[in-house]
Design a protein around this motif. Structure first.
Motif, PDB file in Angstrom:
ATOM      1  N   VAL A 171      49.869  44.332  36.980  1.00 37.95           N
ATOM      2  CA  VAL A 171      51.060  43.486  36.972  1.00 37.95           C
ATOM      3  C   VAL A 171      51.048  42.674  38.262  1.00 37.95           C
ATOM      4  CG1 VAL A 171      53.587  43.427  36.919  1.00 37.95           C
ATOM      5  CG2 VAL A 171      52.344  45.162  35.595  1.00 37.95           C
ATOM      6  N   ASN A 172      50.817  41.376  38.144  1.00 37.46           N
ATOM      7  CA  ASN A 172      50.584  40.526  39.317  1.00 37.46           C
ATOM      8  C   ASN A 172      49.475  41.112  40.192  1.00 37.46           C
ATOM      9  OD1 ASN A 172      52.307  38.472  38.692  1.00 37.46           O
ATOM     10  ND2 ASN A 172      53.773  38.859  40.336  1.00 37.46           N
ATOM     11  N   GLY A 173      48.496  41.713  39.524  1.00 39.15           N
ATOM     12  CA  GLY A 173      47.350  42.259  40.230  1.00 39.15           C
ATOM     13  C   GLY A 173      47.514  43.675  40.719  1.00 39.15           C
ATOM     14  N   VAL A 174      48.693  44.265  40.546  1.00 39.78           N
ATOM     15  CA  VAL A 174      48.958  45.632  41.010  1.00 39.78           C
ATOM     16  C   VAL A 174      48.735  46.603  39.853  1.00 39.78           C
ATOM     17  CG1 VAL A 174      50.645  47.189  42.040  1.00 39.78           C
ATOM     18  CG2 VAL A 174      50.696  44.749  42.597  1.00 39.78           C
ATOM     19  N   CYS A 175      47.878  47.587  40.052  1.00 37.44           N
ATOM     20  CA  CYS A 175      47.604  48.568  39.007  1.00 37.44           C
ATOM     21  C   CYS A 175      48.795  49.504  38.841  1.00 37.44           C
ATOM     22  CB  CYS A 175      46.344  49.364  39.346  1.00 37.44           C
ATOM     23  SG  CYS A 175      45.902  50.575  38.082  1.00 37.44           S
ATOM     24  N   LEU A 176      49.451  49.449  37.679  1.00 37.03           N
ATOM     25  CA  LEU A 176      50.577  50.311  37.350  1.00 37.03           C
ATOM     26  C   LEU A 176      50.260  51.085  36.074  1.00 37.03           C
ATOM     27  CD1 LEU A 176      53.600  47.901  37.993  1.00 37.03           C
ATOM     28  CD2 LEU A 176      52.618  49.573  39.583  1.00 37.03           C
ATOM     29  N   THR A 177      51.038  52.119  35.804  1.00 34.30           N
ATOM     30  CA  THR A 177      50.844  52.946  34.621  1.00 34.30           C
ATOM     31  C   THR A 177      51.955  52.698  33.611  1.00 34.30           C
ATOM     32  OG1 THR A 177      49.773  54.685  35.910  1.00 34.30           O
ATOM     33  CG2 THR A 177      50.656  55.320  33.774  1.00 34.30           C
ATOM     34  N   ALA A 178      51.575  52.434  32.359  1.00 30.34           N
ATOM     35  CA  ALA A 178      52.564  52.261  31.300  1.00 30.34           C
ATOM     36  C   ALA A 178      53.224  53.601  31.014  1.00 30.34           C
ATOM     37  CB  ALA A 178      51.894  51.708  30.045  1.00 30.34           C
ATOM     38  N   GLU A 179      54.532  53.677  31.201  1.00 29.71           N
ATOM     39  CA  GLU A 179      55.266  54.937  31.029  1.00 29.71           C
ATOM     40  C   GLU A 179      55.905  55.057  29.650  1.00 29.71           C
ATOM     41  OE1 GLU A 179      56.567  55.804  35.613  1.00 29.71           O
ATOM     42  OE2 GLU A 179      57.767  54.370  34.467  1.00 29.71           O
TER      43      GLU A 179
ATOM     44  N   VAL B  63      37.845  43.802  40.132  1.00 30.82           N
ATOM     45  CA  VAL B  63      39.218  43.837  40.633  1.00 30.82           C
ATOM     46  C   VAL B  63      39.744  45.261  40.433  1.00 30.82           C
ATOM     47  CG1 VAL B  63      41.555  42.910  40.404  1.00 30.82           C
ATOM     48  CG2 VAL B  63      39.579  41.405  40.080  1.00 30.82           C
ATOM     49  N   SER B  64      40.179  45.893  41.495  1.00 30.19           N
ATOM     50  CA  SER B  64      40.608  47.288  41.411  1.00 30.19           C
ATOM     51  C   SER B  64      42.091  47.446  41.112  1.00 30.19           C
ATOM     52  CB  SER B  64      40.279  48.011  42.729  1.00 30.19           C
ATOM     53  OG  SER B  64      41.100  47.520  43.778  1.00 30.19           O
ATOM     54  N   GLY B  65      42.878  46.421  41.398  1.00 27.47           N
ATOM     55  CA  GLY B  65      44.328  46.552  41.255  1.00 27.47           C
ATOM     56  C   GLY B  65      44.980  47.157  42.481  1.00 27.47           C
ATOM     57  N   HIS B  66      44.211  47.297  43.579  1.00 26.22           N
ATOM     58  CA  HIS B  66      44.726  47.815  44.840  1.00 26.22           C
ATOM     59  C   HIS B  66      44.866  46.645  45.811  1.00 26.22           C
ATOM     60  CE1 HIS B  66      42.560  51.748  43.553  1.00 26.22           C
ATOM     61  NE2 HIS B  66      43.686  51.554  42.893  1.00 26.22           N
ATOM     62  N   ILE B  67      46.084  46.208  46.022  1.00 27.70           N
ATOM     63  CA  ILE B  67      46.355  44.993  46.782  1.00 27.70           C
ATOM     64  C   ILE B  67      46.100  45.210  48.271  1.00 27.70           C
ATOM     65  CG2 ILE B  67      48.134  43.299  47.381  1.00 27.70           C
ATOM     66  CD1 ILE B  67      47.160  43.262  44.448  1.00 27.70           C
ATOM     67  N   ASP B  68      45.419  44.248  48.905  1.00 27.80           N
ATOM     68  CA  ASP B  68      45.134  44.327  50.335  1.00 27.80           C
ATOM     69  C   ASP B  68      46.284  43.797  51.178  1.00 27.80           C
ATOM     70  OD1 ASP B  68      42.367  45.361  50.379  1.00 27.80           O
ATOM     71  OD2 ASP B  68      41.928  43.526  49.276  1.00 27.80           O
ATOM     72  N   GLY B  69      47.072  42.902  50.636  1.00 31.36           N
ATOM     73  CA  GLY B  69      48.181  42.323  51.369  1.00 31.36           C
ATOM     74  C   GLY B  69      48.739  41.141  50.600  1.00 31.36           C
TER      75      GLY B  69
ATOM     76  N   VAL C 149      38.226  35.914  44.970  1.00 33.47           N
ATOM     77  CA  VAL C 149      39.466  36.522  45.432  1.00 33.47           C
ATOM     78  C   VAL C 149      40.385  36.662  44.226  1.00 33.47           C
ATOM     79  CG1 VAL C 149      40.606  34.320  45.982  1.00 33.47           C
ATOM     80  CG2 VAL C 149      41.294  36.411  47.192  1.00 33.47           C
ATOM     81  N   ALA C 150      41.206  37.696  44.224  1.00 34.88           N
ATOM     82  CA  ALA C 150      42.220  37.852  43.173  1.00 34.88           C
ATOM     83  C   ALA C 150      43.578  37.492  43.768  1.00 34.88           C
ATOM     84  CB  ALA C 150      42.223  39.268  42.631  1.00 34.88           C
ATOM     85  N   VAL C 151      44.236  36.509  43.170  1.00 38.15           N
ATOM     86  CA  VAL C 151      45.559  36.075  43.608  1.00 38.15           C
ATOM     87  C   VAL C 151      46.544  36.392  42.484  1.00 38.15           C
ATOM     88  CG1 VAL C 151      46.985  34.137  44.351  1.00 38.15           C
ATOM     89  CG2 VAL C 151      44.568  34.233  45.010  1.00 38.15           C
ATOM     90  N   ASP C 152      47.500  37.278  42.764  1.00 34.64           N
ATOM     91  CA  ASP C 152      48.393  37.773  41.713  1.00 34.64           C
ATOM     92  C   ASP C 152      47.599  38.261  40.500  1.00 34.64           C
ATOM     93  OD1 ASP C 152      50.811  37.646  42.998  1.00 34.64           O
ATOM     94  OD2 ASP C 152      51.530  35.845  41.991  1.00 34.64           O
ATOM     95  N   GLY C 153      46.442  38.862  40.784  1.00 40.35           N
ATOM     96  CA  GLY C 153      45.626  39.439  39.729  1.00 40.35           C
ATOM     97  C   GLY C 153      44.683  38.490  39.038  1.00 40.35           C
ATOM     98  N   VAL C 154      44.684  37.218  39.410  1.00 40.94           N
ATOM     99  CA  VAL C 154      43.844  36.217  38.758  1.00 40.94           C
ATOM    100  C   VAL C 154      42.571  36.016  39.579  1.00 40.94           C
ATOM    101  CG1 VAL C 154      43.693  33.844  37.925  1.00 40.94           C
ATOM    102  CG2 VAL C 154      45.882  35.052  37.853  1.00 40.94           C
ATOM    103  N   SER C 155      41.416  36.162  38.940  1.00 40.90           N
ATOM    104  CA  SER C 155      40.132  35.949  39.608  1.00 40.90           C
ATOM    105  C   SER C 155      39.928  34.455  39.846  1.00 40.90           C
ATOM    106  CB  SER C 155      38.988  36.498  38.742  1.00 40.90           C
ATOM    107  OG  SER C 155      37.734  36.209  39.322  1.00 40.90           O
ATOM    108  N   LEU C 156      39.778  34.089  41.126  1.00 44.68           N
ATOM    109  CA  LEU C 156      39.613  32.690  41.497  1.00 44.68           C
ATOM    110  C   LEU C 156      38.444  32.532  42.460  1.00 44.68           C
ATOM    111  CD1 LEU C 156      43.374  31.827  42.148  1.00 44.68           C
ATOM    112  CD2 LEU C 156      42.021  31.170  40.140  1.00 44.68           C
ATOM    113  N   THR C 157      37.906  31.318  42.506  1.00 45.52           N
ATOM    114  CA  THR C 157      36.833  30.988  43.441  1.00 45.52           C
ATOM    115  C   THR C 157      37.421  30.240  44.626  1.00 45.52           C
ATOM    116  OG1 THR C 157      35.190  30.836  41.667  1.00 45.52           O
ATOM    117  CG2 THR C 157      34.664  29.731  43.738  1.00 45.52           C
TER     118      THR C 157
END
Length: 217
Positions: free
Chosen positions: A43-51, A98-104, A138-146
């Motif tokens: 979700v916006n690049g953040v790995c979350l779990t569907a509950e 992309v791991s879904g672990h945001i660096d910042g 780089v992944a920006v909000d989860g989107v792979s970009l060059t």
């Protein structure tokens, strides 16, 4: 693991904030064909779990640390976010790792048209910028970009018309906060070079082990 090829945008139907973090209800009918409770969703690049899953939507909870370190803490009902299900083992790998672990986080410093493309200039802390290189990923909000150009405290990316149409990047404005995940390869290289420099004094995997297996030459 994800690829950074987001599947679309989900509408944030509700946000429930509590002492344990925040639970989001996301409307994403296009994900429902095989989404199950316990599955990972970026979700916006953040790995979350569907509950919970059902009725065209799913819920996921972000803990306080995630809310502090990403833009998920800024989300409000009615907004839209990028979503991507975890990569299938038999799927085509069209983006980058992309791991879904945001660096910042970064902040949009400029946005302007360039032919049919839209260029975003994103300001980041130098501690993140050192992992960014011209023409790298780089992944920006989860989107792979060059990356078009990498500088000391910012980088620029060019958003093609298709990506503008299927993401929020066609409407994002100066000042918006975005999640940044740097290319994991750059972080591994930095770590290996640190071991080579200090002989493993920084702890973790022993330098002799790395040398035996060909990582240090």
């Amino acid at each position: 693991m994800f690829t950074g090829l987001v599947e679309g945008t989900a509408r944030l139907a509700a946000v429930s904030r509590h002492t344990g973090g925040a639970t989001f209800t996301l409307e994403a009918p296009f994900l429902m064909d095989d989404l199950r409770v316990g599955d990972s969703v970026a979700v916006n690049g953040v790995c979350l779990t569907a509950e919970t899953v059902g009725g065209g939507s799913f819920t996921a909870t972000a803990v306080p640390e995630t809310l502090r370190r990403t833009n998920l803490g800024e989300l409000q009902p009615g907004g839209r976010v990028h979503v991507e299900r975890a990569m299938r083992a038999d799927g085509r790998f069209g983006g980058h790792i992309v791991s879904g672990h945001i660096d910042g986080v970064g902040h949009v410093a400029d946005a302007y048209p360039d032919g049919d493309a839209r260029v975003l200039v994103i300001r980041v802390d130098p501690s993140l910028a050192r992992y960014l290189v011209d023409k790298g990923s780089v992944a920006v909000d989860g989107v792979s970009l060059t990356i078009m150009r990498a500088e000391r405290d910012r980088f620029s990316v060019s958003i093609i018309p298709h990506t503008q149409a299927v993401t929020r990047f066609g409407e994002i404005q100066i000042g918006h906060t975005v999640n940044i995940e740097c290319d994991v390869i750059a972080k591994y290289v930095e770590r290996l070079l640190a071991y080579r420099r200090d002989g493993g004094a920084s702890g973790g995997i022993d330098a002799a082990f790395l040398a035996r297996h060909g990582f240090l030459r």
